[in-house]
Every structure is written in C-alpha cells, then in structure tokens.
Design a protein around this motif. Structure first.
Motif, PDB file in Angstrom:
ATOM      1  N   PHE A 177     -14.397  27.436  -2.275  1.00 47.42           N
ATOM      2  CA  PHE A 177     -13.754  28.200  -3.342  1.00 47.42           C
ATOM      3  C   PHE A 177     -14.679  28.388  -4.539  1.00 47.42           C
ATOM      4  O   PHE A 177     -14.617  29.408  -5.232  1.00 47.42           O
ATOM      5  CB  PHE A 177     -12.451  27.529  -3.774  1.00 47.42           C
ATOM      6  N   LEU A 178     -15.553  27.397  -4.788  1.00 50.61           N
ATOM      7  CA  LEU A 178     -16.458  27.532  -5.923  1.00 50.61           C
ATOM      8  C   LEU A 178     -17.412  28.705  -5.739  1.00 50.61           C
ATOM      9  O   LEU A 178     -17.641  29.486  -6.670  1.00 50.61           O
ATOM     10  CB  LEU A 178     -17.256  26.242  -6.125  1.00 50.61           C
ATOM     11  N   THR A 179     -17.963  28.853  -4.544  1.00 50.92           N
ATOM     12  CA  THR A 179     -18.872  29.976  -4.276  1.00 50.92           C
ATOM     13  C   THR A 179     -18.159  31.306  -4.470  1.00 50.92           C
ATOM     14  O   THR A 179     -18.727  32.252  -5.041  1.00 50.92           O
ATOM     15  CB  THR A 179     -19.433  29.877  -2.852  1.00 50.92           C
ATOM     16  N   ALA A 180     -16.908  31.374  -4.038  1.00 48.51           N
ATOM     17  CA  ALA A 180     -16.124  32.602  -4.224  1.00 48.51           C
ATOM     18  C   ALA A 180     -15.927  32.895  -5.711  1.00 48.51           C
ATOM     19  O   ALA A 180     -16.077  34.035  -6.157  1.00 48.51           O
ATOM     20  CB  ALA A 180     -14.774  32.470  -3.519  1.00 48.51           C
ATOM     21  N   ILE A 181     -15.604  31.868  -6.491  1.00 51.28           N
ATOM     22  CA  ILE A 181     -15.396  32.046  -7.929  1.00 51.28           C
ATOM     23  C   ILE A 181     -16.686  32.501  -8.603  1.00 51.28           C
ATOM     24  O   ILE A 181     -16.682  33.398  -9.452  1.00 51.28           O
ATOM     25  CB  ILE A 181     -14.873  30.742  -8.555  1.00 51.28           C
ATOM     26  N   LYS A 182     -17.812  31.905  -8.223  1.00 52.98           N
ATOM     27  CA  LYS A 182     -19.091  32.276  -8.836  1.00 52.98           C
ATOM     28  C   LYS A 182     -19.442  33.725  -8.548  1.00 52.98           C
ATOM     29  O   LYS A 182     -19.962  34.436  -9.421  1.00 52.98           O
ATOM     30  CB  LYS A 182     -20.200  31.346  -8.326  1.00 52.98           C
ATOM     31  N   LYS A 183     -19.158  34.191  -7.350  1.00 49.11           N
ATOM     32  CA  LYS A 183     -19.453  35.590  -7.015  1.00 49.11           C
ATOM     33  C   LYS A 183     -18.585  36.534  -7.832  1.00 49.11           C
ATOM     34  O   LYS A 183     -19.052  37.593  -8.280  1.00 49.11           O
ATOM     35  CB  LYS A 183     -19.249  35.834  -5.518  1.00 49.11           C
ATOM     36  N   VAL A 184     -17.330  36.171  -8.016  1.00 47.61           N
ATOM     37  CA  VAL A 184     -16.438  37.006  -8.822  1.00 47.61           C
ATOM     38  C   VAL A 184     -16.935  37.081 -10.262  1.00 47.61           C
ATOM     39  O   VAL A 184     -16.987  38.151 -10.874  1.00 47.61           O
ATOM     40  CB  VAL A 184     -14.996  36.474  -8.771  1.00 47.61           C
ATOM     41  N   ILE A 185     -17.313  35.941 -10.824  1.00 47.42           N
ATOM     42  CA  ILE A 185     -17.815  35.905 -12.201  1.00 47.42           C
ATOM     43  C   ILE A 185     -19.060  36.777 -12.333  1.00 47.42           C
ATOM     44  O   ILE A 185     -19.215  37.541 -13.297  1.00 47.42           O
ATOM     45  CB  ILE A 185     -18.104  34.457 -12.633  1.00 47.42           C
ATOM     46  N   THR A 186     -19.944  36.686 -11.366  1.00 45.47           N
ATOM     47  CA  THR A 186     -21.161  37.497 -11.385  1.00 45.47           C
ATOM     48  C   THR A 186     -20.832  38.986 -11.323  1.00 45.47           C
ATOM     49  O   THR A 186     -21.443  39.799 -12.028  1.00 45.47           O
ATOM     50  CB  THR A 186     -22.076  37.115 -10.212  1.00 45.47           C
ATOM     51  N   SER A 187     -19.853  39.347 -10.503  1.00 44.60           N
ATOM     52  CA  SER A 187     -19.488  40.761 -10.369  1.00 44.60           C
ATOM     53  C   SER A 187     -18.892  41.327 -11.642  1.00 44.60           C
ATOM     54  O   SER A 187     -18.898  42.537 -11.847  1.00 44.60           O
ATOM     55  CB  SER A 187     -18.502  40.941  -9.206  1.00 44.60           C
ATOM     56  N   LEU A 188     -18.368  40.456 -12.507  1.00 48.67           N
ATOM     57  CA  LEU A 188     -17.752  40.906 -13.756  1.00 48.67           C
ATOM     58  C   LEU A 188     -18.694  40.756 -14.949  1.00 48.67           C
ATOM     59  O   LEU A 188     -18.253  40.847 -16.097  1.00 48.67           O
ATOM     60  CB  LEU A 188     -16.468  40.106 -14.019  1.00 48.67           C
ATOM     61  N   GLU A 189     -19.955  40.545 -14.691  1.00 45.96           N
ATOM     62  CA  GLU A 189     -20.925  40.399 -15.777  1.00 45.96           C
ATOM     63  C   GLU A 189     -20.908  41.637 -16.669  1.00 45.96           C
ATOM     64  O   GLU A 189     -20.972  42.774 -16.187  1.00 45.96           O
ATOM     65  CB  GLU A 189     -22.321  40.189 -15.188  1.00 45.96           C
ATOM     66  N   GLY A 190     -20.782  41.413 -17.948  1.00 49.22           N
ATOM     67  CA  GLY A 190     -20.705  42.520 -18.897  1.00 49.22           C
ATOM     68  C   GLY A 190     -19.299  43.025 -19.139  1.00 49.22           C
ATOM     69  O   GLY A 190     -19.082  43.875 -19.999  1.00 49.22           O
ATOM     70  N   THR A 191     -18.330  42.499 -18.395  1.00 50.94           N
ATOM     71  CA  THR A 191     -16.931  42.882 -18.551  1.00 50.94           C
ATOM     72  C   THR A 191     -16.189  41.819 -19.358  1.00 50.94           C
ATOM     73  O   THR A 191     -16.358  40.615 -19.116  1.00 50.94           O
ATOM     74  CB  THR A 191     -16.245  43.035 -17.176  1.00 50.94           C
ATOM     75  N   TYR A 192     -15.359  42.256 -20.307  1.00 53.41           N
ATOM     76  CA  TYR A 192     -14.589  41.292 -21.110  1.00 53.41           C
ATOM     77  C   TYR A 192     -13.375  40.817 -20.323  1.00 53.41           C
ATOM     78  O   TYR A 192     -12.621  41.609 -19.775  1.00 53.41           O
ATOM     79  CB  TYR A 192     -14.135  41.939 -22.417  1.00 53.41           C
ATOM     80  N   GLU A 227      -7.212  29.852   4.002  1.00 55.68           N
ATOM     81  CA  GLU A 227      -7.864  28.550   3.856  1.00 55.68           C
ATOM     82  C   GLU A 227      -9.301  28.546   4.331  1.00 55.68           C
ATOM     83  O   GLU A 227     -10.161  27.894   3.740  1.00 55.68           O
ATOM     84  CB  GLU A 227      -7.075  27.481   4.615  1.00 55.68           C
ATOM     85  N   GLU A 228      -9.571  29.268   5.409  1.00 55.83           N
ATOM     86  CA  GLU A 228     -10.927  29.268   5.945  1.00 55.83           C
ATOM     87  C   GLU A 228     -11.839  30.118   5.078  1.00 55.83           C
ATOM     88  O   GLU A 228     -11.395  30.995   4.343  1.00 55.83           O
ATOM     89  CB  GLU A 228     -10.917  29.791   7.386  1.00 55.83           C
ATOM     90  N   SER A 229     -13.128  29.847   5.202  1.00 53.58           N
ATOM     91  CA  SER A 229     -14.087  30.595   4.396  1.00 53.58           C
ATOM     92  C   SER A 229     -14.080  32.057   4.807  1.00 53.58           C
ATOM     93  O   SER A 229     -13.862  32.403   5.964  1.00 53.58           O
ATOM     94  CB  SER A 229     -15.489  30.017   4.577  1.00 53.58           C
ATOM     95  N   PHE A 230     -14.315  32.916   3.863  1.00 47.78           N
ATOM     96  CA  PHE A 230     -14.373  34.348   4.126  1.00 47.78           C
ATOM     97  C   PHE A 230     -15.557  34.920   3.367  1.00 47.78           C
ATOM     98  O   PHE A 230     -16.075  34.308   2.437  1.00 47.78           O
ATOM     99  CB  PHE A 230     -13.078  35.044   3.713  1.00 47.78           C
ATOM    100  N   ASP A 231     -15.995  36.084   3.778  1.00 47.43           N
ATOM    101  CA  ASP A 231     -17.193  36.670   3.207  1.00 47.43           C
ATOM    102  C   ASP A 231     -16.863  37.372   1.903  1.00 47.43           C
ATOM    103  O   ASP A 231     -16.268  38.457   1.901  1.00 47.43           O
ATOM    104  CB  ASP A 231     -17.794  37.661   4.203  1.00 47.43           C
ATOM    105  N   ILE A 232     -17.223  36.761   0.790  1.00 46.84           N
ATOM    106  CA  ILE A 232     -16.958  37.346  -0.518  1.00 46.84           C
ATOM    107  C   ILE A 232     -18.044  38.365  -0.840  1.00 46.84           C
ATOM    108  O   ILE A 232     -19.226  38.060  -0.744  1.00 46.84           O
ATOM    109  CB  ILE A 232     -16.935  36.260  -1.605  1.00 46.84           C
ATOM    110  N   PRO A 233     -17.693  39.573  -1.206  1.00 48.97           N
ATOM    111  CA  PRO A 233     -18.708  40.574  -1.543  1.00 48.97           C
ATOM    112  C   PRO A 233     -19.446  40.216  -2.824  1.00 48.97           C
ATOM    113  O   PRO A 233     -18.935  39.504  -3.680  1.00 48.97           O
ATOM    114  CB  PRO A 233     -17.884  41.862  -1.730  1.00 48.97           C
ATOM    115  N   ASP A 234     -20.679  40.729  -2.953  1.00 47.70           N
ATOM    116  CA  ASP A 234     -21.458  40.486  -4.166  1.00 47.70           C
ATOM    117  C   ASP A 234     -20.958  41.329  -5.328  1.00 47.70           C
ATOM    118  O   ASP A 234     -20.962  40.890  -6.472  1.00 47.70           O
ATOM    119  CB  ASP A 234     -22.935  40.803  -3.915  1.00 47.70           C
ATOM    120  N   ASN A 235     -20.552  42.577  -5.047  1.00 52.90           N
ATOM    121  CA  ASN A 235     -20.038  43.487  -6.073  1.00 52.90           C
ATOM    122  C   ASN A 235     -20.855  43.446  -7.365  1.00 52.90           C
ATOM    123  O   ASN A 235     -20.398  42.918  -8.381  1.00 52.90           O
ATOM    124  CB  ASN A 235     -18.568  43.177  -6.381  1.00 52.90           C
TER     125      ASN A 235
END
Length: 442
Positions: free
Chosen positions: A233-248, A332-340
């Motif tokens: 879940f941490l890797t998924a959260i980090k990818k989401v945060i990265t995809s929102l870079e520059g967004t408030y 529950e299982e890992s899934f491929d989170i896009p980089d976006n």
C-alpha cells in the motif's frame, strides 16, 4: 486552564475583516465563531474554560460554512503549534529519523471483539522490507481503563518486539486529565447521551494522536483499529502523491469508509488536531473532516480506487453493535499502479455536469467499454484555442472490447510522445464514463 494573550492583535484581525467586500459580509454569528477560533490560537492547554466552552456550544453551527471561513482558517499560523499534552510512552524506542509515512491508529476497549493486533500485523505483513524502512506506526491506546491498556501493551510488545526496537512501532496514551468534559454535552442530531460521549471522546482521541504525529514523517494516514491493508500500500500511496505533484490537496482518500485511509501532509496535522478539539462535541470525526477539507480550500473529494484499506471488524467499538460495512472497491493483492506523471487533460466531448476529464486521472480503473475508438500518439505541441495539441499524430491501433494493448511501444514509435489521444471513431447509444486515465512511463 487557558491563558489568553495578545487580545489587541485579535481585535485588529477582526477589524480587518470589516474591509471585506459587502457581498461577502460575515454575519454576526460568523464573526463570533471566527472570534472563538482565534481565541483558541492562544491556548496553552488542551481544554476550554467552562464559560468559553458554553459559549462555543451556543454559537457554533452544525453546518459550517467552509467558503466563508476558508481564508481566515488558512491564516491561522498559530495553529501550527502543538497542543500541550504530556504523553505516556507505553512501548517505544527513540525515533532515529523522520519517515516518509506515519500510520496512526486510536483504539479503545470493545465490548465484543478486538482487532487491533490483526490490524498492526496486516500493516507490517503487507509491506516489503524496503517499505518498512519508510513507515512508522503510532498506536494511541485511548481507553481510560489502565488494566486493559496493560494487557494490550503486553500483547503488542510480545508480538511486535522487533518493530518496536526498530522504531517502527510506538504505543502511547494521553492521560484522562487532558481531556475536556465529556458528560452533559449537547445532543446534536438527537443522539443519546452515551453516543454523544463516545463520538466526542473519539474526536479528542484522534486530536491527541494527530498532535503527537505532527513531526514524525512527511505524510500521515489515519486508520481505524479494525482494518486490513492491501499488499504494498505504501508504494501505491507514493505513486499517487507523485502523480499529483504541483496539485493542491488537503486530503487524499484511499478508502470510502469512515476515518479509514485518509492521507494528509504532516504540516497540516496541528491545525487538524486543533480543529477536532475545538468542535469535538459537534459531530462525528468523519463529518468534521469534510469541513476541515473545505476550510483549506479543497472543495471536492479526491478518492482513489481500488481502495487500499478494508474494514474487517464485525463488532463496533460503540456498544459492541454489529458493523458489517465493507468497502467493495478494496483489493488485497498487489496491483499495478500507474505512474501518471503530471499532465494537463483536454477533451472536445460534451462533459456531463462537473465530470471533467481531469477527475479521471489517477482516481479509478477503467470498467466501462469504449465500443469504437482508436489510440493515437502525437508530437510537436502547439497552442490551439483553449487547449494545447500536437501537430502530427500516429495511430497505434483500435480498441477492442474497451481495451487497447501494445508491446514494445518504444520500438514502434520514432519520436518522443508529447500527446496521447483517444479518438472515438463511431457514435454509440450507450453511456461512456471514463473513470480512469493511467500512464506508465517505464
């Protein structure tokens, strides 16, 4: 006991408020509520004088007008200060360094069932070795029953000793003496007295937890004590945060249930802690969070699917009543989170109500089928009317059953991609709802 100072400064701020445009004139009630909020800036303890508390009861409204107070609340610089609470460390070793993410849990004794140990176990088991280096888990044992706390501490230290030693797990308790009055509160929504007491104390439990975690990491996610986590879940959260870079953003939601999977910047935690403490008796914590988000100018919910956290408890912490709520978006299982990567989205299709294309980016996965369409990639971006478009496009192929797949893309495209275009080739009678736009950069 409160010690109020710099009252002249408070009235100067209130005087400046009179300079607002006439059409946004704040009502007397609004001024009074804001005045009370400002007084809270100079609190040196964690509870309110009885006279002031009664005044808040009489003036605060259940439906806070977020737009009215947004600029005032964002200027609460002193809300960055910590609430003065002396915590008891029940199980901990010194935190050697600041982590990327703190996971906060508050737990009390339940009449039926106990899921805390399973929740902690899920957090650690669903994290990789590398992910464990970037998280810390803070458990607030918030029940006033010392015997229960002792038993829980013993169980936690026996099962998770290595995580405690590594500084990944901290167990704390905020003493009862720091809590405001919890009896005789007003019964909003016609709730019974014991229900009002339960949810009001819960708000304070969370406030003290947030206050403790303000400087332990860059980000903070709140979980309840009966939750199962998805893999990595941490890797998924980090990818989401990265995809929102520059967004408030103020709050990102990784579950649609209760106070589960709500992510914050750690620098917002002191303000959120003060906010929950100030309005602790008004409404449940998840309702207050909606107002907090609005006060900091995030009007819309930003929620991601699939959900990363699932409610697993069967019995509620309130009276042991049955609680079978499940998040049907959880996997529950890992899934491929896009980089976006950061991108601007444009469409010349008619948009239904406020469902702009940007809302699909990184928030969901595509479930609805485009019956007739093609995928194009383009180069050489130019400004065109109210958008930016590429001069030339290369068609990669047609969608089949709503999907398009291509391997070895880099070998088939002779230029760097500046634009990606989904081109509808035929009309269709069915609705088309684009819920997800996902891009992998490698």
């Amino acid at each position: 006991m409160f010690k109020f100072c710099q009252m002249k400064h408070i009235f100067e701020i209130l005087d400046k408020m009179r300079c607002l445009r006439k059409r946004s004139t704040v009502s007397f009630l609004g001024v009074l509520v804001i005045f009370l909020l400002f007084m809270n800036l100079y609190i040196e303890d964690s509870y309110v004088l009885e006279g002031d508390k009664q005044l808040i009861r009489e003036t605060s409204t259940h439906q806070l007008n977020s737009e009215r107070y947004v600029h005032t609340f964002k200027d609460f610089s002193n809300f960055s200060g910590a609430i003065n609470v002396t915590y008891r460390y029940l199980a901990a070793t010194p935190l050697q360094r600041k982590r990327f993410l703190t996971i906060g849990l508050s737990s009390v004794k339940r009449k039926k069932g106990n899921y805390l140990l399973e929740t902690i176990k899920s957090i650690f088991e669903q994290s990789s070795y590398e992910e464990l280096k970037e998280i810390s888990v803070v458990v607030h044992l918030a029940d006033f029953n010392s015997s229960w706390r002792d038993v829980m501490v013993q169980d936690i230290t026996q099962k998770f000793a290595h995580h405690i030693i590594a500084g990944r797990l901290i167990v704390i308790h905020a003493p009862e003496e720091y809590y405001p009055i919890l009896d005789g509160l007003k019964r909003n929504y016609n709730d019974p007295e014991d229900r009002v007491r339960f949810r009001s104390k819960q708000n304070v439990d969370y406030a003290f937890l947030l206050n403790f975690c303000a400087n332990t990491s860059d980000y903070y996610v709140m979980l309840e004590d009966d939750v199962r986590c998805s893999k990595n879940f941490l890797t998924a959260i980090k990818k989401v945060i990265t995809s929102l870079e520059g967004t408030y953003w103020v709050t990102l939601e990784f579950s649609k249930l209760g106070y589960i999977g709500k992510l914050y910047h750690s620098h917002d935690l002191p303000r959120l802690a003060h906010f929950l403490l100030m309005f602790y008796q008004e409404m449940p914590c998840d309702w207050l969070l909606t107002h907090f988000r609005g006060l900091l100018a995030q009007k819309n919910v930003i929620r991601f699917k699939p959900s990363l956290f699932q409610h697993m408890g069967y019995y509620s912490s309130y009276k042991g009543t049955e609680n079978k709520l499940k998040d049907d978006d959880f996997e529950e299982e890992s899934f491929d989170i896009p980089d976006n990567p950061p991108a601007n989205l444009y469409t010349n299709m008619n948009v239904f109500e406020n469902y702009e294309a940007s809302k699909a980016y990184s928030k969901d996965r595509q479930n609805d089928i485009l019956h007739h369409g093609a995928l194009d990639v383009g180069e050489n971006v130019v400004d065109f009317k109210q958008s930016r478009q590429c001069v030339t496009y290369l068609r990669l192929g047609e969608f089949k059953s709503g999907n398009f797949e291509m391997s070895e893309v880099n070998q088939k495209i002779p230029f760097d991609i500046n634009c990606i275009r989904i081109y509808v080739t035929k009309t269709q009678k069915e609705w088309l709802i684009i819920r997800s736009i996902s891009i992998w950069t490698s």
